[in-house]
Design an enzyme around this catalytic site. Structure first.
Site, PDB file in Angstrom:
ATOM      1  N   ASP A  81       5.200   7.222   2.140  1.00 39.69           N
ATOM      2  CA  ASP A  81       4.128   7.898   1.416  1.00 39.69           C
ATOM      3  C   ASP A  81       3.305   8.718   2.402  1.00 39.69           C
ATOM      4  OD1 ASP A  81       3.271   5.460   2.600  1.00 39.69           O
ATOM      5  OD2 ASP A  81       1.471   5.440   1.376  1.00 39.69           O
ATOM      6  N   GLU A 146       1.692   2.491   1.966  1.00 42.73           N
ATOM      7  CA  GLU A 146       1.061   2.148   3.243  1.00 42.73           C
ATOM      8  C   GLU A 146      -0.253   2.885   3.449  1.00 42.73           C
ATOM      9  OE1 GLU A 146       0.128   2.384   7.587  1.00 42.73           O
ATOM     10  OE2 GLU A 146       0.499   4.013   6.150  1.00 42.73           O
TER      11      GLU A 146
END
Length: 414
Positions: A81, A146
């Protein structure tokens, strides 16, 4: 091993155009936290293309690609991400269309940390083509969320997927160095209550904002006196947000709360950090409530996996077999000694080692100062170097260090 090092370097250089193309493809797909679905599918496509033995996408949305089936389980992790683009006026090139020349690739996620993913996948291809499989299972992990909640993905992987590797290589950017630790962090809320009244007669009420003022001053002083560690550095504290409620702009505020970003060095934990704030005279005088935030945002699959916003410190000792594995890989490939250092920011190691005691070590393409910055970039040479490192690490570990691993990892945090 000398011949193996030479072959791996040659193959990594050969695949530089493929690694670059794959990274450009990943950059072109917007994939902020909780919106990574298309990025995951693109990674799956490339893993299938280069010949991974088995590929899974777990219920949270993490992708796990497997090579080999040996008893020594080694994982390598890249969160896939990204953060948003911020003010696009600050970008010289479009953050998703990006830019490429002979030396660099620009785009959101180039360093933080899609480059690590691209290098890992092509390390898998090299392992297969050169027949470097041994008594190990290599798991290449593309983890989600994350940037929103570091380590949550690995809480799920360890607890629910039941993956517990011998150690994990974190492929966040390391500026060409090997990183063996980082400070932890936590997100803290301090809230004070008041009583509203008409602003023309403030003495009739109890202004919650005024209650917060001395708390802010004492928090600033607390920061200056936090613990210091020789390797990881000093603990830190900063007020990152302030909020209030009031019936109107013509009224006394009836509540006020702040957010605190607390960075934890060695010897500091959640209980200590909360007690330090609760014991401040101003907090006691205001009868303010001090607590950790929690995280409960659904992943792109819709799964909710609640956790406290606590991300523990981790540090693996010099001379540990995992450190030695990467140092030997670096020395063998590049014929020079590596620089061993630490991250300034936080990584998934907060869960892997911070919560669960599984040894972590870091090596990744890109630079820390590119993370979250406009015109984020990475360097093709570093992508090639990282690919070579990831291809030889499992073999060196199995041949030289697996038998030396301590039975318990409980004593690794120093």
């Amino acid at each position: 091993m000398e011949q193996t090092f030479s072959q791996v370097l040659k193959m990594a250089e050969k695949y530089k155009p493929d690694i670059s193309r794959f990274l450009r493809d990943l950059i072109s797909i917007p994939g902020e936290s909780c919106g990574e679905s298309q990025v995951v599918l693109r990674i799956k496509e490339e893993m299938e293309k280069v010949g991974f033995d088995h590929i899974e996408i777990d219920p949270m949305g993490n992708i796990l690609g497997y090579i080999g089936s040996g008893k020594n389980v080694i994982a390598m992790d890249a969160h896939i991400d990204t953060v948003g683009i911020g003010n696009i006026a600050n970008w010289e090139y479009h953050p998703y269309e990006g830019y490429e020349d002979d030396e660099i690739i620009i785009g959101r996620g180039a360093s933080d940390q899609l480059g690590g993913m691209a290098s890992m996948v092509y390390a898998g291809k090299i392992i297969k083509e050169l027949g470097l499989e041994d008594d190990y299972t290599l798991v290449i992990v593309g983890s989600v969320q994350e940037e929103d909640c570091d380590g949550l993905c690995w809480q799920y992987i360890i607890n629910e997927d039941k993956l517990r590797p011998d150690f994990v290589v974190i492929t966040e950017p390391t500026d060409g160095k090997i990183y063996r630790g980082q400070r932890g962090r936590m997100e803290i809320k301090v809230a004070a209550k008041g009583v509203s009244c008409h602003g023309s007669a403030p003495e009739r009420g109890d202004n919650a904002i005024y209650k917060m003022a001395p708390i802010l001053s004492e928090l600033r002083a607390l920061h200056e006196n936090l613990q210091h560690h020789e390797f990881l550095g000093k603990g830190s504290l900063t007020v990152s947000e302030i909020f209030h409620t009031s019936p109107s702009r013509c009224a006394v505020a009836d509540s006020c709360w702040i957010s605190i970003d607390r960075r934890l060095t060695d010897g500091e934990d959640a209980e200590l950090a909360l007690s330090q704030i609760r014991n401040l005279p101003s907090v006691k005088a205001a009868d303010a409530k001090v607590e950790m935030y929690t995280y409960e945002r659904p992943s792109y699959t819709g799964l909710v996996y609640p956790t406290d916003a606590y991300f523990p410190t981790w540090l693996i000792e010099e001379g540990h077999p995992v450190c030695s594995t990467l140092e030997d890989a670096y020395q063998g490939l590049f014929d020079r000694s590596p620089v061993v250092d630490k991250w300034t920011f936080s990584t998934n190691g907060v869960s892997i080692m911070g919560r669960y005691g599984i040894p972590c070590i870091g090596f990744g393409p890109g630079h820390e100062d590119q993370a979250h910055a406009p015109n984020e970039r990475t360097w093709k040479k570093e992508l090639v170097d990282a690919t070579a490192m990831y291809a030889v690490i499992p073999l060196i570990y199995v041949k030289q260090y697996a038998a030396k691993m301590p039975e318990s990892t409980a004593n690794l945090v120093k």
